[in-house]
Design an enzyme around this catalytic site. Structure first.
Site, PDB file in Angstrom:
ATOM      1  N   CYS A 115      -5.132  -4.356  73.732  1.00 31.21           N
ATOM      2  CA  CYS A 115      -4.805  -3.898  72.376  1.00 31.21           C
ATOM      3  C   CYS A 115      -4.093  -2.540  72.440  1.00 31.21           C
ATOM      4  O   CYS A 115      -2.944  -2.484  72.845  1.00 31.21           O
ATOM      5  CB  CYS A 115      -6.070  -3.873  71.519  1.00 31.21           C
ATOM      6  SG  CYS A 115      -5.728  -3.837  69.758  1.00 31.21           S
ATOM      7  N   HIS A 217      -8.197  -9.406  71.960  1.00 26.79           N
ATOM      8  CA  HIS A 217      -9.386  -8.882  72.645  1.00 26.79           C
ATOM      9  C   HIS A 217     -10.100  -9.986  73.423  1.00 26.79           C
ATOM     10  O   HIS A 217     -11.135 -10.492  72.982  1.00 26.79           O
ATOM     11  CB  HIS A 217     -10.346  -8.228  71.643  1.00 26.79           C
ATOM     12  CG  HIS A 217      -9.881  -6.895  71.174  1.00 26.79           C
ATOM     13  ND1 HIS A 217     -10.162  -5.729  71.860  1.00 26.79           N
ATOM     14  CD2 HIS A 217      -9.115  -6.539  70.120  1.00 26.79           C
ATOM     15  CE1 HIS A 217      -9.604  -4.707  71.228  1.00 26.79           C
ATOM     16  NE2 HIS A 217      -8.961  -5.167  70.172  1.00 26.79           N
ATOM     17  N   GLU A 219     -11.950  -9.699  75.951  1.00 23.87           N
ATOM     18  CA  GLU A 219     -13.316  -9.308  76.360  1.00 23.87           C
ATOM     19  C   GLU A 219     -14.339  -9.712  75.293  1.00 23.87           C
ATOM     20  O   GLU A 219     -15.483 -10.016  75.625  1.00 23.87           O
ATOM     21  CB  GLU A 219     -13.380  -7.797  76.668  1.00 23.87           C
ATOM     22  CG  GLU A 219     -13.528  -6.860  75.479  1.00 23.87           C
ATOM     23  CD  GLU A 219     -12.263  -6.692  74.644  1.00 23.87           C
ATOM     24  OE1 GLU A 219     -11.226  -7.313  74.973  1.00 23.87           O
ATOM     25  OE2 GLU A 219     -12.319  -5.936  73.653  1.00 23.87           O
TER      26      GLU A 219
END
Ligand code: MN
Length: 244
Positions: A115, A217, A219
């Site tokens: 990001c 994102h 993760e």
């Protein structure tokens, strides 16, 4: 052989109260730590500090670098004045992340930018950003889903021949928590995925070093989405390969 040590950047949280008002803490998100662990790396959380020599030493002790998401990049870094819809910036954060990136790049260590991390990598290599998506007139879909971080919200189309294509194939659905996006891509980088409205969703270094910037994102999705975890696994595998 020992596992790759993967540095993860951090940011500052200033406590609002009612006690310890203004007290500073330095943190990263647990999802980054978990995704690095699941990908076969040793997570090394790198505290935000100011001393460039110590930052260089910190990067000397890691094998690969994850630049976490966060606030907007200072537009002065790409030669612009702040527009009215720019979000919050932190010169302290930009200085720290910039030093981390330059030290990793100088050592040819793999970098994964998430990001803001992807946006910063683009800027540090000469690229630019739209300070707010509303300035990108072509952008027509919702890129800030606001909540439910593990849920995908929009599709992306991935360029054949890219590192990301090896991970996902031609298309996937991703989450989205950004109000800025890449405008001009940096020299020596290429846009390897876009959303349906044409917004850049990933950039990759065109050289041999694994430098990947992801606008969404992974993760946050990694514990429930195998392909999202594969980004970290591929990054850590590339780091291990470089260590051989
Ligand atoms: Mn998006």
């Amino acid at each position: 052989m020992s596992k790759p040590r993967i540095g993860i950047s951090t940011k500052v949280a200033v406590h609002a109260g009612p006690h310890f008002v203004g007290y500073r803490r330095i943190y990263t998100n647990d999802d980054y730590v978990q995704a690095v662990l699941a990908g076969g790396g040793i997570p090394v959380v790198l505290p935000l500090i100011g001393d460039p020599a110590v930052i260089t030493d910190m990067v000397g002790n890691i094998d690969g670098l994850v630049l976490m998401g966060g606030n907007d990049v200072d537009p002065a870094l790409y030669g612009e004045e702040p527009q009215t819809k720019l979000g919050g910036i932190s010169i302290e954060q930009d200085t720290f992340d910039t030093a981390l990136y330059h030290a990793a790049a100088a050592g040819k260590k793999p970098v994964l930018g998430i990001c803001r991390g992807a946006q910063l990598i683009n800027v540090l290599n000469g690229g630019t950003l739209y300070q707010d998506m509303s300035y990108a007139k072509f952008s027509s879909i919702k890129h800030n889903q606001e909540d439910h971080p593990r849920q995908p919200i929009h599709a992306i189309t991935i360029e054949k021949g890219s590192r990301l294509y090896d991970i996902y194939g031609a298309t996937t659905r991703v989450n989205s928590f950004h109000h800025q996006c890449i405008k001009d891509v940096a020299a020596n980088f290429t846009i390897t995925a876009r959303s349906k409205d044409g917004v850049p969703e990933s950039i990759e270094h065109t050289g041999d070093t694994f430098i990947l910037g992801i606008q969404w994102h992974p993760e946050m999705m990694s514990q429930t989405n195998t392909a999202a975890q594969k980004i970290f696994t591929a990054f850590i595998a590339a780091t291990a390969q470089r260590m051989e």
